[in-house]
Design a protein around this motif. Sequence first.
Motif, mmCIF file in Angstrom:
data_model
loop_
_atom_site.group_PDB
_atom_site.id
_atom_site.type_symbol
_atom_site.label_atom_id
_atom_site.label_comp_id
_atom_site.label_asym_id
_atom_site.label_seq_id
_atom_site.Cartn_x
_atom_site.Cartn_y
_atom_site.Cartn_z
ATOM 1 N N ALA A 145 0.839 -1.207 0.000
ATOM 2 C CA ALA A 145 0.000 0.000 0.000
ATOM 3 C C ALA A 145 0.874 1.256 0.000
ATOM 4 O O ALA A 145 0.616 2.202 -0.745
ATOM 5 N N SER A 148 2.346 2.135 -3.282
ATOM 6 C CA SER A 148 1.435 2.921 -4.117
ATOM 7 C C SER A 148 1.436 4.383 -3.700
ATOM 8 O O SER A 148 1.428 5.287 -4.544
ATOM 9 N N ALA A 276 -4.867 1.122 -3.516
ATOM 10 C CA ALA A 276 -4.080 1.549 -2.361
ATOM 11 C C ALA A 276 -4.881 1.406 -1.070
ATOM 12 O O ALA A 276 -4.354 0.961 -0.039
#
Length: 411
Positions: A145, A148, A276
Amino acid sequence: MSTTVNAGTHRLLRRAAYATGGVFALSGAVQATWVSRLPEVRTTLHADPRSLGLALLGTAIGSVASTPVTGRLAARYGSRVVVAGATVVSLAGLVGLSVAHSVPALGLVLVLFGFGYGGWDVAMNIHGHHVESAAGRAWMPRYHAVWSVGGFVAAGLGSVVAGAHVPVPVHFAVAAVLLAGGVFGLLTLFRRDGRDAHDPAFPAPAVPLDPAQPAPKVSVGRIVTLPFVLLGVVMACSTVVEGAASDWLGIYFNTVRDASPAASSAAYTVFAIAMAASRGAGTWTIAWLGRGRAVRASALLALAGVAVLLLAPVTGLAYAGAALWGLGTAIVFPAVISAAGDTAPGRAAQAISMVTPIGYTGFLVGPPLVGLLAQHTGLEHALWLIGGLAAVMAILAGVTRDRPTPAAART
């Protein structure tokens, strides 16, 4: 993934996890920095789409070539050393991209860039797996995450810098210095995970290793089991599903839905934000459902997203399909990385370095495959391939289920 650690060790592991996340974010920033100035590089080199496309294959070629070497080096020297070396190579490549004088030269530099970037990617995933295994927590989705997020931030900065007409070589040189400083600072918080490590936060090797002796050879046959092969299939499906969105989602909205260029670009933004967000919640999702069920639910979400996208009677609803697609594809890749490490206790570095090239191959092969189908059937029909691959992921999701891992040292 069930371990017991005392409070002090857990704090050290959490600190290592934050450092790993930071290195992931900076990795995403490197990729986005390059992509943010790619249009200007193309204009400078007067590259036509075909020659540029061939040059861009260099990144995937370098990445695939680096991964087997990375696994062996990480097993011997530890992921911290490998990330450091790969960072130097990839950032040297980034600077080189800004001064390439021809399309063939660009392709060669991209091989160097991809070699370093691929090694960086594998090594940081190896360290992330060691940390999450020792902590007994599914932290891998969070790492991806923040990758991103790092990409979003760097892409935005790249747009600002381009708008200010800062020369590409200056931009890339400054970025390389700042990124190198960030990575090397974070590496001081990494845990030792090579064969010479004596870190109580990680399980001891089953057989004590003599640092004076060569590293023992690992039998590939002991790693490449049927579950590992099926993990490779899930990995390949996940990267094709993810890569197809970045390459074809905007084109679909523009050519099939007759959306404006800005509205078409927004479709991928919706996908990326959803991905994300899903990765950010991935640790909680896996803890709640278990890794296998979380992957199956994610795959079904991706399938539903593709179906909504292609069948929605109005364009507004198609954006919801793009969001579901992003939510569904997000945690599969990091879940497979974790599962691959679990299939080979004591040989996680080798297992992760073997499964990762399959992902790069999916990114390499998937988008052209969709394009070939679209040429004959139309993009609105070709994208059903993505739904089919999501269905395959759902069927095989059980192979990613949590497996027992050696308990961390108890004190």
